[in-house]
Motif scaffolding. Structure first.
Motif, short mmCIF file in Angstrom:
data_model
loop_
_atom_site.label_atom_id
_atom_site.label_comp_id
_atom_site.label_asym_id
_atom_site.label_seq_id
_atom_site.Cartn_x
_atom_site.Cartn_y
_atom_site.Cartn_z
N ARG A 197 0.81 -1.23 0.00
CA ARG A 197 0.00 0.00 0.00
C ARG A 197 0.84 1.27 0.00
O ARG A 197 0.40 2.29 -0.52
CB ARG A 197 -0.94 -0.01 1.21
N PHE A 198 2.02 1.23 0.62
CA PHE A 198 2.83 2.45 0.70
C PHE A 198 4.25 2.20 0.19
O PHE A 198 4.87 1.20 0.54
CB PHE A 198 2.94 2.92 2.16
N THR A 199 4.72 3.16 -0.64
CA THR A 199 6.14 3.21 -0.97
C THR A 199 6.66 4.53 -0.43
O THR A 199 6.01 5.56 -0.57
CB THR A 199 6.35 3.13 -2.50
N LEU A 200 7.84 4.48 0.21
CA LEU A 200 8.44 5.69 0.77
C LEU A 200 9.70 6.02 -0.01
O LEU A 200 10.50 5.13 -0.32
CB LEU A 200 8.78 5.47 2.24
N GLU A 201 9.85 7.32 -0.33
CA GLU A 201 11.02 7.70 -1.12
C GLU A 201 11.45 9.12 -0.75
O GLU A 201 10.60 9.98 -0.51
CB GLU A 201 10.64 7.65 -2.60
N GLY A 202 12.76 9.35 -0.71
CA GLY A 202 13.28 10.71 -0.60
C GLY A 202 13.50 11.23 -2.00
O GLY A 202 14.05 10.53 -2.83
#
Lengths: 170, 443
Positions: A116-121
């Motif tokens: 459900r979630f992808t985290l990226e800088g």
């Protein structure tokens, strides 16, 4: 079953091709159409685009791999992009990244187990006057605080978050 | 001295939705197109020259002179390309037109295309700007429906098509020849110049590339005349400018001021001064590629010459303020990683050098740097500077050179103390984020 564009996407591609004196110029906007349609640009999708635009597959791959917004792997339903460049950093972007990591239980570059979630800088999003910025899918959230980010992520996790769109193509 | 603000380009707070074509026209919108048609192409180009409209994308090249570079004898089609790939850290001005006043840009495109005899115009908008892309497309479609674009422009026998072309997440595409490569469907790797785009640009044809704010100024110059425009600026740099202030100030935001307004006044009066009333440690005056100024060097007019006199650049007028308590090495770390990430990889000094810079700054900040590494850092920056096809190399080198020149003791302290003397604050200056004043972007 062989991969194919929907009739709507196919019409859009025809429209895009008509904007340029050279067919190759349609490539980036068409890759966005393909990404919206198939969620990411797998090798199969890239071949489909090459065929539709009558371009060498190597040319399509060369372009697709250059640009960060053209995704070569699946991302989560909610793609959380925390700006880490200077103006956002000065207004607390690192705290937002720490909040998102703790809340989602993943590191930057990762996707939650449920997809459900992808985290990226990410680098500068050109909204420095309202820093810090978190972009979720294609929506900018401005003047974000750790508390407001927690609320936003909670809302998305419970399915009550605001509707968010796809890529940058039109 | 009270800072004067103007509202010619930046028309917020007037209670109007400028995205709406009827609203735009009711305020005189698209009248400058008719005036430009009556004047004729040569007179329009001369007016833009007389108005000293300088490029607002950072380089400051005079727009009218650029327009004059198109070859007179070519039988190829000509193109106007708008650089809306806004992404220079600290810069957030072109987004205003794309999102809130797109017809001003479109009107400028029409006037420019008629003057240049270009029948197609591409507005290259960075892909992250999804809302701006939608809003600009909507305005274009409204123009087609109203007979402003298409087979004739407002009844004038001149055919014109305008399209939005999306970028896909590459800072380098803000470099004009990389932008052309990207427009043609290729990776955004800058071209060698010459040939210049005015001779061989998009699709092998003569092409003029202008920044959004530059073209948005054109309807005003045509409507009110060059004399009116230059009176709002300084000698050889006409008109007011959009300046963005971000970082450690009480009221970050976008402002319109006459060119030549004092940088310190913009920070203290318009942006509310430094956060928490602290002393200002450093200011980046015009986007992150510009050389940094110390807090005691900012009493300067915001002109191309004014910033050059203190060894920096006016650039994009994207001002980033850092107060005392901010670790300058950590600030540089952000920018060095940015440039390493955004190098296109074409030229060896930039491809290898930007990564090397980022790793050296990482080591300084982590306390693993060796004695002599400040000089190594400078050596690497100096080897990039001037040795690449495009200006990204300089953009990566200049912050390093200037931060070390102005704050060398702080770099050395990171080596001597085996780490960051500011400790492990998650935010610079030790600010707790929830304590930051809340700011409203569109007040």
């Amino acid at each position: 079953m062989a991969l194919a564009f929907s009739p709507e996407a196919d019409r859009e591609i025809t429209d895009i091709i008509g904007r340029y004196p050279e067919r190759a110029a349609a490539l980036i906007p068409v890759l966005f159409v393909a990404q919206d349609e198939f969620t990411y640009l797998s090798e199969e999708v890239l071949e489909l685009v090459a065929e539709r635009l009558d371009l060498p597959a190597a040319k399509v791959l060369n372009t697709a791999t250059f640009y960060t917004m053209l995704r070569k792997a699946p991302v989560g339903k909610h793609h959380v992009q925390v700006c880490r460049t200077l103006s956002c950093y000065l207004r607390g972007a690192d705290q937002l990244m720490a909040t998102a990591q703790r809340k989602l239980g993943i590191a930057p570059g990762e996707t939650t187990g449920d997809g459900r979630f992808t985290l990226e800088g990410v680098e500068c999003l050109a909204a420095c006057g309202t820093a810090p910025i978190v972009r979720i899918n294609d929506v900018y959230h401005e003047n974000v605080t750790p508390a407001s980010l927690e609320r936003l992520l909670d809302a998305l996790a419970s399915g009550k978050g605001e509707p968010v769109g796809g890529g940058g193509g039109d | 001295m009270a800072v004067q603000t103007t509202n010619h380009l930046l028309r917020r707070g007037m209670g109007k939705d400028w995205r709406d074509l009827a609203t735009y026209r009711a305020a005189g919108g698209y009248q400058a197109v008719k005036k430009a048609h009556q004047m004729g192409p040569a007179a329009v180009i001369e007016e833009v020259k007389q108005g000293s409209v300088r490029g607002r994308g950072g380089a400051g090249f005079p727009a009218g002179i650029k327009w004059g570079f198109l070859p007179k004898d070519s039988d190829k089609p000509r193109y106007l390309v708008i650089n809306a790939d806004e992404g220079e850290p600290g810069t957030f001005k072109d987004t205003y037109f794309l999102k809130e006043d797109p017809h001003r840009l479109i009107e400028g495109c029409i006037i420019a295309c008629m003057a240049l005899n270009a029948h197609a115009c591409y507005i290259y908008i960075r892909g992250e700007f999804a809302e701006q892309i939608r809003t600009t497309w909507k305005a274009i479609r409204d123009c087609y429906a109203a007979g402003i674009l298409g087979r004739s422009v407002m009844g004038i026998p001149f055919a014109l098509d305008i399209y939005v072309h999306p970028g896909a997440g590459a800072y380098i595409c803000g470099e004009e020849t990389a932008l052309l490569e990207s427009l043609e469907g290729k990776p955004g790797r800058p071209r060698m110049k010459p040939p210049f785009p005015a001779v061989i640009g998009a699709f092998g044809s003569p092409t003029i590339i202008n920044n959004v704010e530059t073209i948005a100024a054109v309807p005003l110059v045509i409507e009110h005349g060059a004399a009116w425009w230059t009176a709002l600026g300084v000698d050889r740099d006409g008109g007011p400018r959009l300046v963005g202030v971000s970082g450690h100030v009480e009221r970050p935001g976008l402002f319109e001021v006459p060119t030549g307004t004092n940088l310190k006044d913009v920070i203290y009066e318009l942006a509310g001064g430094p956060l928490g009333g602290r002393a200002i440690k450093a200011v980046i005056p015009g986007g992150s590629s510009c050389k940094v100024l110390r807090g005691d060097e900012i009493d300067v007019p915001m002109t191309i010459d004014g910033l050059r006199a203190v060894g920096s650049m006016l650039g994009t007028c994207g001002i980033i303020v850092m107060v005392e308590g901010t670790c300058i090495v950590r600030a540089l770390q952000r920018l060095s990683h940015f440039y390493a990430h955004e190098s296109c990889g074409q030229c060896t000094p930039c491809r290898e050098g930007t990564g090397w810079l980022a790793r050296l700054v990482d080591q300084l900040e982590a306390g693993t740097a060796k004695q002599g590494d400040v000089d190594t850092l400078l050596d690497v920056a100096n080897e990039i500077d001037g040795n690449t096809i495009c200006a990204l190399g300089e953009a990566a080198a200049w912050p390093v050179q200037s931060y070390v020149a102005k704050f060398r003791d702080e770099f050395q302290a990171h080596i001597d103390h085996h780490g960051c003397p500011y400790g492990d604050h998650p935010t610079p200056g030790g600010f707790d984020v929830p304590g930051l004043p809340s700011v409203s972007p569109h007040a």
